[in-house]
Design a protein around this motif. Structure first.
Motif, PDB file in Angstrom:
ATOM      1  N   GLN A  58      76.908  72.717  28.884  1.00 19.60           N
ATOM      2  CA  GLN A  58      77.415  74.085  29.385  1.00 19.60           C
ATOM      3  C   GLN A  58      76.737  74.666  30.257  1.00 19.60           C
ATOM      4  OE1 GLN A  58      78.697  76.034  25.702  1.00 19.60           O
ATOM      5  NE2 GLN A  58      80.512  74.946  25.264  1.00 19.60           N
ATOM      6  N   PHE A  59      75.362  74.695  30.042  1.00 17.72           N
ATOM      7  CA  PHE A  59      74.395  75.287  30.813  1.00 17.72           C
ATOM      8  C   PHE A  59      74.431  74.702  32.461  1.00 17.72           C
ATOM      9  CE2 PHE A  59      70.113  76.085  32.836  1.00 17.72           C
ATOM     10  CZ  PHE A  59      70.039  77.504  32.659  1.00 17.72           C
ATOM     11  N   GLN A  60      74.571  73.393  32.328  1.00 18.34           N
ATOM     12  CA  GLN A  60      74.595  72.761  33.870  1.00 18.34           C
ATOM     13  C   GLN A  60      75.874  73.095  34.325  1.00 18.34           C
ATOM     14  OE1 GLN A  60      73.579  68.664  32.688  1.00 18.34           O
ATOM     15  NE2 GLN A  60      71.377  68.998  32.662  1.00 18.34           N
ATOM     16  N   GLU A  61      77.056  73.019  33.675  1.00 24.31           N
ATOM     17  CA  GLU A  61      78.159  73.286  34.358  1.00 24.31           C
ATOM     18  C   GLU A  61      78.121  74.559  34.815  1.00 24.31           C
ATOM     19  OE1 GLU A  61      82.825  73.391  32.919  1.00 24.31           O
ATOM     20  OE2 GLU A  61      81.555  72.355  31.652  1.00 24.31           O
ATOM     21  N   ALA A  62      77.527  75.538  34.242  1.00 27.21           N
ATOM     22  CA  ALA A  62      77.441  76.988  34.729  1.00 27.21           C
ATOM     23  C   ALA A  62      76.707  77.097  36.052  1.00 27.21           C
ATOM     24  CB  ALA A  62      77.074  78.065  33.669  1.00 27.21           C
ATOM     25  N   MET A  63      75.597  76.264  35.948  1.00 27.23           N
ATOM     26  CA  MET A  63      75.005  76.055  37.170  1.00 27.23           C
ATOM     27  C   MET A  63      75.481  75.538  38.338  1.00 27.23           C
ATOM     28  SD  MET A  63      72.037  77.599  36.509  1.00 27.23           S
ATOM     29  CE  MET A  63      70.971  77.024  37.907  1.00 27.23           C
ATOM     30  N   ARG A  64      76.184  74.471  37.897  1.00 28.43           N
ATOM     31  CA  ARG A  64      77.130  73.825  39.019  1.00 28.43           C
ATOM     32  C   ARG A  64      78.150  74.882  39.541  1.00 28.43           C
ATOM     33  NH1 ARG A  64      76.674  68.978  36.013  1.00 28.43           N
ATOM     34  NH2 ARG A  64      78.566  69.578  34.819  1.00 28.43           N
ATOM     35  N   GLU A  65      78.918  75.557  38.671  1.00 31.65           N
ATOM     36  CA  GLU A  65      79.727  76.574  39.224  1.00 31.65           C
ATOM     37  C   GLU A  65      79.228  77.586  40.116  1.00 31.65           C
ATOM     38  OE1 GLU A  65      81.837  77.915  35.551  1.00 31.65           O
ATOM     39  OE2 GLU A  65      83.086  76.131  35.108  1.00 31.65           O
TER      40      GLU A  65
END
Length: 168
Positions: A49-56
């Motif tokens: 989730q943290f990496q997805e938030a960074m990508r977003e």
């Protein structure tokens, strides 16, 4: 992760064997393994989730910069310099259409030649005043160079050169 060596693991296993007992030890180890698996899954989910938030966030930044570039490009082309230049060029290239009513009437009206007006006394006064103030003639004059004896093997002298003497 934890700095636990083999000796510490052996001590923990001996204490667990004595405290829990050999009968219940496999069930307890299974439960500890399940808890460890749950903890690892939760950690992996949090990390995902943290990496997805960074990508977003990166995508939002890229979208913002793309929108700024698009605005700048449309600002130049839609109401800016390029559109006005294109309009001016297309108007200039339209030969069939007159620009406005005055030009249209001037194009359609027949042209009659006119004769120049006769010189007035003021014209002669201005010419005489110019002649009195400057020593330059208002005509084409020839410039005469003094002749010198030609040297041996020198080309023949050039004829007189006419110069245009203009008043400034």
């Amino acid at each position: 992760m934890f700095d636990i060596g083999w000796s510490e693991l052996v001590v923990i296993a001996v204490v667990a064997l004595i405290a829990i007992g050999p009968k219940e030890l496999p069930g307890v180890l299974r439960m500890v393994g399940q808890w460890m698996g749950k903890a690892r899954r939760m950690a992996a989910e949090f990390q995902g989730q943290f990496q997805e938030a960074m990508r977003e966030a990166e995508m939002a930044d890229l979208k913002k910069s793309f929108d700024e570039v698009r605005e700048a490009a449309t600002g130049i082309t839609s109401g800016g310099i390029m559109t006005s230049l294109e309009k001016d060029v297309s108007d200039a290239l339209q030969i069939d259409k007159p620009v406005d009513a005055q030009v249209a009437s001037a194009i359609d009206a027949p042209v009659t030649p006119t004769t120049p007006a006769a010189p007035t006394p003021e014209t002669f006064v201005e010419a005489e005043a110019h002649a009195a103030t400057t020593s330059e003639p208002l005509a084409i004059t020839s410039e005469v160079k003094p002749e010198s004896a030609p040297a041996q093997g020198a080309p023949p002298a050039q004829p007189d050169v006419l110069k245009d003497a203009r008043a400034s």
